[in-house]
Design an enzyme around this catalytic site. Sequence first.
Site, short mmCIF file in Angstrom:
data_model
loop_
_atom_site.label_atom_id
_atom_site.label_comp_id
_atom_site.label_asym_id
_atom_site.label_seq_id
_atom_site.Cartn_x
_atom_site.Cartn_y
_atom_site.Cartn_z
N TRP A 1 0.97 -1.31 0.18
CA TRP A 1 -0.12 -0.01 -0.19
C TRP A 1 0.76 1.41 -0.01
O TRP A 1 0.33 2.39 -0.22
CB TRP A 1 -0.86 -0.03 1.16
CG TRP A 1 -0.15 -0.34 2.37
CD1 TRP A 1 0.26 -1.61 3.26
CD2 TRP A 1 0.85 0.53 3.23
NE1 TRP A 1 0.99 -1.40 4.26
CE2 TRP A 1 1.39 -0.24 4.12
CE3 TRP A 1 1.29 1.81 2.99
CZ2 TRP A 1 2.58 0.07 4.87
CZ3 TRP A 1 2.10 2.45 3.89
CH2 TRP A 1 2.72 1.63 5.11
N ASN A 2 1.97 1.24 0.18
CA ASN A 2 3.14 2.39 0.43
C ASN A 2 3.14 3.31 -0.58
O ASN A 2 3.25 4.34 -0.58
CB ASN A 2 4.07 2.12 1.37
CG ASN A 2 5.16 1.40 0.46
OD1 ASN A 2 4.83 0.67 -0.21
ND2 ASN A 2 6.31 1.67 1.20
N LYS B 1 -2.64 -8.94 -7.02
CA LYS B 1 -3.27 -8.80 -5.86
C LYS B 1 -2.62 -7.62 -4.96
O LYS B 1 -1.25 -7.62 -4.55
CB LYS B 1 -3.19 -10.15 -5.03
CG LYS B 1 -3.69 -10.37 -3.63
CD LYS B 1 -2.60 -9.98 -2.52
CE LYS B 1 -3.29 -10.15 -1.01
NZ LYS B 1 -3.95 -8.78 -0.80
N GLY C 1 6.82 -6.26 -0.34
CA GLY C 1 6.13 -6.13 1.06
C GLY C 1 7.04 -6.48 2.19
O GLY C 1 8.15 -6.34 2.08
N SER C 2 6.46 -7.00 3.31
CA SER C 2 7.24 -7.47 4.53
C SER C 2 7.93 -8.77 4.41
O SER C 2 7.80 -9.50 3.55
CB SER C 2 6.21 -7.19 5.51
OG SER C 2 5.55 -8.41 5.59
N GLU D 1 10.85 -8.15 -3.03
CA GLU D 1 11.36 -6.92 -2.73
C GLU D 1 10.65 -6.59 -1.22
O GLU D 1 9.46 -6.26 -1.05
CB GLU D 1 10.84 -5.71 -3.52
CG GLU D 1 10.99 -6.07 -5.03
CD GLU D 1 12.61 -5.13 -5.34
OE1 GLU D 1 13.13 -4.55 -4.29
OE2 GLU D 1 13.16 -5.52 -6.47
N LEU D 2 11.44 -6.54 -0.17
CA LEU D 2 11.00 -6.95 1.02
C LEU D 2 11.62 -5.53 2.05
O LEU D 2 11.95 -4.51 1.34
CB LEU D 2 11.37 -8.11 1.84
CG LEU D 2 11.14 -9.43 1.05
CD1 LEU D 2 11.53 -10.68 1.55
CD2 LEU D 2 9.56 -9.16 0.50
N CYS E 1 10.41 1.68 1.94
CA CYS E 1 11.12 0.50 2.22
C CYS E 1 12.50 1.21 2.49
O CYS E 1 13.28 0.61 3.25
CB CYS E 1 11.22 -0.35 1.30
SG CYS E 1 11.40 0.17 -0.24
N GLU F 1 12.43 -3.22 11.47
CA GLU F 1 12.24 -2.17 10.62
C GLU F 1 11.20 -1.31 11.44
O GLU F 1 10.02 -1.97 11.78
CB GLU F 1 11.69 -2.66 9.45
CG GLU F 1 11.27 -1.45 8.40
CD GLU F 1 10.66 -1.83 7.08
OE1 GLU F 1 9.74 -2.96 7.12
OE2 GLU F 1 10.78 -1.45 5.88
#
Length: 458
Positions: free
Chosen positions: A131-132, A155, A207-208, A229-230, A263, A361
Amino acid sequence: MAYKTINPYTNEVEHEYPQATAAEVEKALTAAHRLYLRWRGGGELAERKQVITRLGELLRNRKHELGTLITHDMGKLIGEAEGEVELCASFCDYYVQRADQFLAPTPLYTESGNAYVLHQATGVLMAVEPWNFPFYQIARVFIPNFLAGNPMILKDASNCPTSAQAFADLVKEAGAPDGSLTNLFIDYDQVGTIIADKRVQGVCLTGSERGGQAVATEAAKSLKKSTMELGGNDAFIVLPDADIDKLTAVIPAARLYNAGQVCTSSKRFVVPDNLYDEFLDRAKRIFSSVKMGDPMDSHTTLAPLNSKKAKEKLQKQVDLAVEHGAKVVYGDQPVDDLEGQFFMPTILTEIDRDNPVFDQEMFGPVMAVYKYHDVAEAIALANDSSYGLGSTVFGTDIKQARQVAAQIETGMTWINSGWASLPELPFGGVKHSGYGRELAEQGFKSFVNDHLVYEPEA
Ligand code: NAP
């Protein structure tokens, strides 16, 4: 699974969307696979370039309207939301200009005959996005893969469904055929079902660490290629010869852009003892001068966090840090005069190695500051993290800054600048920040089949 726009400034539910049915999932897979079969030989690139050119025009023409959807979904400042839409348009320009070059066959030198590598589509991709940056994250994977010929099922995060659907609608309006990008409001099990489907050949997630592990596991179970991509806990190393005024100008965006929910936000400031007190003074001045308020008002400088859940999680982390000895230099007070999900910008020092948040984080406007004596110590501290996404080195002697940059275990380092993302710069990390790259030629080719063709001499 609930897909809802809950405006984090007003806390009002603005939109709600029903979950996709199994029949809708099947329809999306069928349409996407049909397109792949049509495109896999490399045809229709010119048509796809036209679609992306048109998409860039639509993004630029409607940046305020689209930015407003983003702001209502997840709360970011309208100016930042419009900037995000423009950045997506620049991806359109870049990839349209480069697609022919990236997809041209690569001749191979061999004395035994003729050989070359074709760069071809591989099939339908499943994209799971956060969402960021509701538009940027989709654009980063959709635009290159569409040009390469890989249709995509999306998604997106359950708290920014309106932006995700708007992006997919825009792609359609730009002239993309059915199945090019299908946004589905699906739950985690449905994501697993899609990944396992024979027609799907790759999975990309931003995401996370937790989300990445779950989705990468699904991908591994059915041997699907994935890129992850975390999260990050990026260090910002201030060198002893840093120009404090130039540094001061960079701090607000480095830590507070997008309310600190990037991130690659600089999360750990590693400061030499000769500049430490001055740095803290300047940081306090910056943090105390923010203006919280309506993110649609151009005078607001700090937006709410994206959700109640995010605010509660960050508060728990700050409490935990303090319980284990961290000192609050600024902030950590409730924001009572505003209803939205605001978090007071906070500066923490004295976070020891054994503090549980040392290796976590903190996704919001919280700055952790560490003091060092010699540069080797700063490099060791920067590398003492399970994450390895980005980092910054700030100093006047550029040669020394480059030497330090080369010793940091991250996928990206910025010198004398906060974090940045441009279409021509590959984006991604190492360690628990994930694997693979998005953007640039590397990102374009993440899901391309490098198909060798070899004709030995008779
Ligand atoms: P998240 O919880 O992992 O969610 C990201 C996406 O993954 C959402 O669409 C989420 O859906 C989905 N998801 C989560 N668990 C899943 C599962 N088990 N199966 C299928 N889908 C699943 O991440 P977040 O906390 O919202 O996003 C912030 C994180 O993203 C931060 O750690 C940030 O650093 C990272 N990030 C990394 C980059 C990068 O390029 N490296 C860029 C931006 C953000 P729901 O919303 O429905 O849960």
